[in-house]
Design a protein around this motif. Structure first.
Motif, PDB file in Angstrom:
ATOM      1  N   VAL A  53       0.863  -1.183   0.000  1.00 25.02           N
ATOM      2  CA  VAL A  53       0.000   0.000   0.000  1.00 25.02           C
ATOM      3  C   VAL A  53       0.894   1.226   0.000  1.00 25.02           C
ATOM      4  CG1 VAL A  53      -1.919  -1.147   1.183  1.00 25.02           C
ATOM      5  CG2 VAL A  53      -0.138  -0.032   2.531  1.00 25.02           C
ATOM      6  N   TYR A  93       1.309   3.761   1.888  1.00 25.94           N
ATOM      7  CA  TYR A  93       1.994   4.171   3.120  1.00 25.94           C
ATOM      8  C   TYR A  93       3.352   3.484   3.230  1.00 25.94           C
ATOM      9  CZ  TYR A  93       2.925   4.908   8.080  1.00 25.94           C
ATOM     10  OH  TYR A  93       3.516   5.254   9.263  1.00 25.94           O
ATOM     11  N   ASP A 107      -7.762   4.040   4.008  1.00 27.24           N
ATOM     12  CA  ASP A 107      -7.893   4.219   2.569  1.00 27.24           C
ATOM     13  C   ASP A 107      -9.021   5.190   2.211  1.00 27.24           C
ATOM     14  OD1 ASP A 107      -9.990   2.650   3.383  1.00 27.24           O
ATOM     15  OD2 ASP A 107      -9.742   1.101   1.837  1.00 27.24           O
ATOM     16  N   TYR A 118      -3.017   5.658   4.354  1.00 28.51           N
ATOM     17  CA  TYR A 118      -2.155   5.104   3.319  1.00 28.51           C
ATOM     18  C   TYR A 118      -1.550   6.173   2.412  1.00 28.51           C
ATOM     19  CZ  TYR A 118      -4.050   0.481   4.467  1.00 28.51           C
ATOM     20  OH  TYR A 118      -4.403  -0.683   5.099  1.00 28.51           O
TER      21      TYR A 118
END
Length: 485
Positions: A125, A127, A299, A382
Motif C-alpha cells: 500500500v 503508506y 484508505d 495510506y
C-alpha cells in the motif's frame, strides 16, 4: 513521524520509560561498588538501561549484555568491538557483504539492510511503499544517522561485552554470583519482538537457541526462580492486570486505569536501603475512551469537498486516540483538547496548553506571547499525512477559540500564535517543515531539543483543507517521480 518518511531513530527507542530509567538511576547511583562488581543485563535491547548505569558510574568494562534479536546482535557486536561476520546474516539466502569501512559503518549497513527488508515485507500500500522509497532514495542519509547513533552508544560504553544468548541461559551463568546485579526488561507481549522484526523469512542469521518469553507465565517464573539466588535482580514488568509478580515491588507507576509498570527485585529490602523505601511515580491514572464516531479508514478518500470540523473534546477521549496512534511516544496531556473530524470520522487530535503565558520558566520569556501546542497528531493513512492537516488546523486562531473559552479567552486574545517543542534524534522535525519556523536547536542526550513557532492563521477550514490537499498532491507527485527514476 509524517507518513512516507522513514525515521531510523525509532530503532534505538528504548523499551523502558523515563520513570523506570529514573528509578534505575537512583539505584545505580547508590549501589555499593565494592560489593557489586559485575553488571549483567539480559534482553539488553537498545542498551538504554546500560547507558543509565554507565552515567551513574558503573564501569562499562564490568558489563555483560545479551539478547536474541538480530537488531541487538548487530548493535551489541558493534559497540563491543566484536566480529560482525560471526552473525552470519543473509538476505534471500545470500550472505550480506560488509563494506570495507569502520565497524560502525559496517553495522549501520547491516541495520539498514534488515530495516529495509522489514519495511518491504509490509503490505503493498502507498503508506509502506512510500517509506521504502524514502529509505532507498535517502540510503546514505539514513546510514549516516545510524552510524551516529551507534557511535554514541560505543563512545559511552567502552569495554562493554555482548553475546547473542537466551536470557535464561545468561541468568543461569550469573544467578549464583553474590557480586552480580542482573537487569532485565522482558517483553510485554508474547513473541512481540519476533513480530516487530519480521522480514517474511528474507533475513536469516546465526540466531542463538532461545525460548519465546510468555509474560503471562514467565514474569512470575522469573520472580520465583530468582527469589533465593545470590545475585541481585531487578526487572521491569508491565502488567495489564495491575498485579505484580512479587508481593513487594520496589517501584511502580500507572500505565492507565488498571495497568501498571513495576520494577521487581528478588531482595526488595536491599533496594529499599538504597532508595529510602518503595517508590511510586504518580501520574494521571485515568481511563480513556473513544467517542461514538469511528476512526477514519486508512484508505478513505479525502478531497477538497470533504467535510472537516474541529470540535472540543474531553481529555480522556483525546488521550484514547493519542495513545492509540502515538504508541509509546510520550506527550503531556493537553489542557485544551480537540478532535479533527473528516467526513464523520475521527482523523486527528489537538492539544493546547497555556503554560508558556501563565507559568513561563524563569528566563524563558521569549514565547510569553504564544500559547503552547502540546501535540497535533493524525490518524494513520495510506496516502495522506494527516498529522500535517491536524497541525494546520491547530494553527488557526478560530480553532483555538472553540476551547479557549470563559476566563481563558483573555489568553487567546493576548497571544500571537503557537510554540511547540520537539525532542528528536534529528536536527529538524520534518513534519513541521513549511508549517512552523524552527526557532532554536539545542543538543540533547538523546538528540535534539527543537523549538518551533508560528503566528496564528486566519484562514477558514475550507481554505485550509484545499491548501492541505494541494500540498499533499504535490508531495505524492514528487515521490512518484522520484520512484520512477
Amino acid at each position: 513521524m509524517p507518513a512516507g518518511f522513514a525515521a531510523p531513530g525509532v530503532l534505538f527507542a528504548g523499551n523502558s520509560s523515563a520513570p523506570d530509567r529514573a528509578f534505575y538511576r537512583q539505584v545505580f547511583n547508590r549501589l555499593p561498588r565494592d560489593q557489586y562488581t559485575r553488571y549483567v543485563e539480559v534482553g539488553v535491547g537498545s542498551f538504554a538501561a546500560a547507558l543509565v548505569a554507565a552515567n551513574a558510574g558503573i564501569p562499562p568494562s564490568c558489563m555483560e549484555t545479551s539478547d536474541v534479536t538480530l537488531y541487538t546482535g548487530i548493535v551489541g557486536t558493534c559497540v563491543s568491538g566484536g566480529d560482525l561476520t560471526s552473525l552470519g546474516m543473509t538476505l534471500d539466502g545470500e550472505p550480506v557483504e560488509l563494506p570495507d569501512a569502520p565497524i560502525v559503518e559496517q553495522a549501520a549497513h547491516l541495520l539498514y539492510v534488515h530495516w529495509l527488508a522489514r519495511m518491504q515485507a509490509k503490505p503493498e500500500v502507498d503508506y509502506w511503499t512510500n517509506l521504502v522509497t524514502d529509505m532507498i532514495e535517502r540510503e546514505d542519509e539514513h546510514k549516516a544517522r545510524l552510524v551516529g547513533s551507534l557511535q554514541q552508544i560505543a563512545d559511552r560504553l567502552p569495554g562493554v561485552k555482548f553475546t547473542p544468548k537466551c536470557m535464561w541461559d545468561h541468568i543461569a551463568e550469573a544467578e549464583d554470583d553474590p557480586h552480580a546485579i542482573i537487569i532485565a526488561a522482558p517483553p510485554t507481549y508474547k513473541a512481540g519482538f519476533e513480530k516487530f522484526f519480521d522480514t517474511g523469512g528474507r533475513v536469516e542469521w546465526n540466531e542463538p537457541p532461545y525460548s519465546v518469553f510468555d509474560p503471562d507465565v514467565d514474569m512470575q517464573r522469573l520472580a520465583d526462580h530468582m527469589r533465593d539466588k545470590a545475585a541481585l535482580l531487578m526487572f521491569l514488568q508491565e502488567e495489564r492486570s495491575g498485579i505484580a509478580a512479587h508481593e513487594t515491588p520496589v517501584f511502580a507507576h500507572p500505565l492507565g486505569d488498571v495497568a501498571r509498570a513495576f520494577v521487581i527485585s528478588n531482595r526488595p529490602e536491599e533496594i529499599f536501603k538504597l532508595t529510602g523505601g518503595p517508590k511510586v511515580a504518580l501520574g494521571m491514572s485515568r481511563s480513556t475512551a473513544p467517542t461514538s464516531l469511528p476512526i477514519i479508514p486508512p484508505d478513505h478518500q479525502v478531497t477538497d469537498q470533504s467535510r472537516v470540523e474541529v470540535v472540543p473534546a474531553k481529555g480522556t477521549e483525546v488521550d484514547y486516540y493519542r495513545d492509540l496512534w502515538m504508541h509509546r511516544l510520550a506527550a503531556a496531556p493537553g489542557s485544551y483538547n480537540m478532535l479533527v473530524i473528516v467526513d464523520g470520522f475521527v482523523a486527528g487530535v489537538i492539544g493546547y496548553g497555556a503554560e508558556t503565558m501563565t507559568r513561563p520558566y524563569p528566563g524563558a520569556t521569549k514565547y510569553t506571547t504564544h500559547l503552547l501546542m502540546r501535540f497535533a497528531f493524525g490518524a494513520p493513512h495510506y496516502e495522506l499525512r494527516l498529522t500535517r492537516l491536524a497541525t494546520m488546523l491547530a494553527l488557526r486562531r478560530d480553532s483555538a477559540k472553540l476551547v479557549f473559552t470563559g476566563a481563558s479567552e483573555i489568553l487567546l486574545a493576548a497571544s500571537n500564535g503557537l510554540v511547540t517543542v520537539e525532542y528528536t534524534r534529528h536536527p529538524e522535525a520534518k513534519g513541521l517543515r513549511g508549517l512552523m519556523q524552527l526557532e532554536s536547536r539545542a543538543k540533547h542526550p538523546d538528540g535534539y531539543k527543537l523549538s518551533y513557532r508560528a503566528d496564528w492563521s486566519t484562514t477558514d477550514i475550507p481554505t485550509t483543507l484545499t491548501a492541505f490537499i494541494t500540498k499533499e498532491q504535490a508531495w505524492r507527485a514528487s515521490r512518484s517521480k522520484a520512484k520512477k527514476k
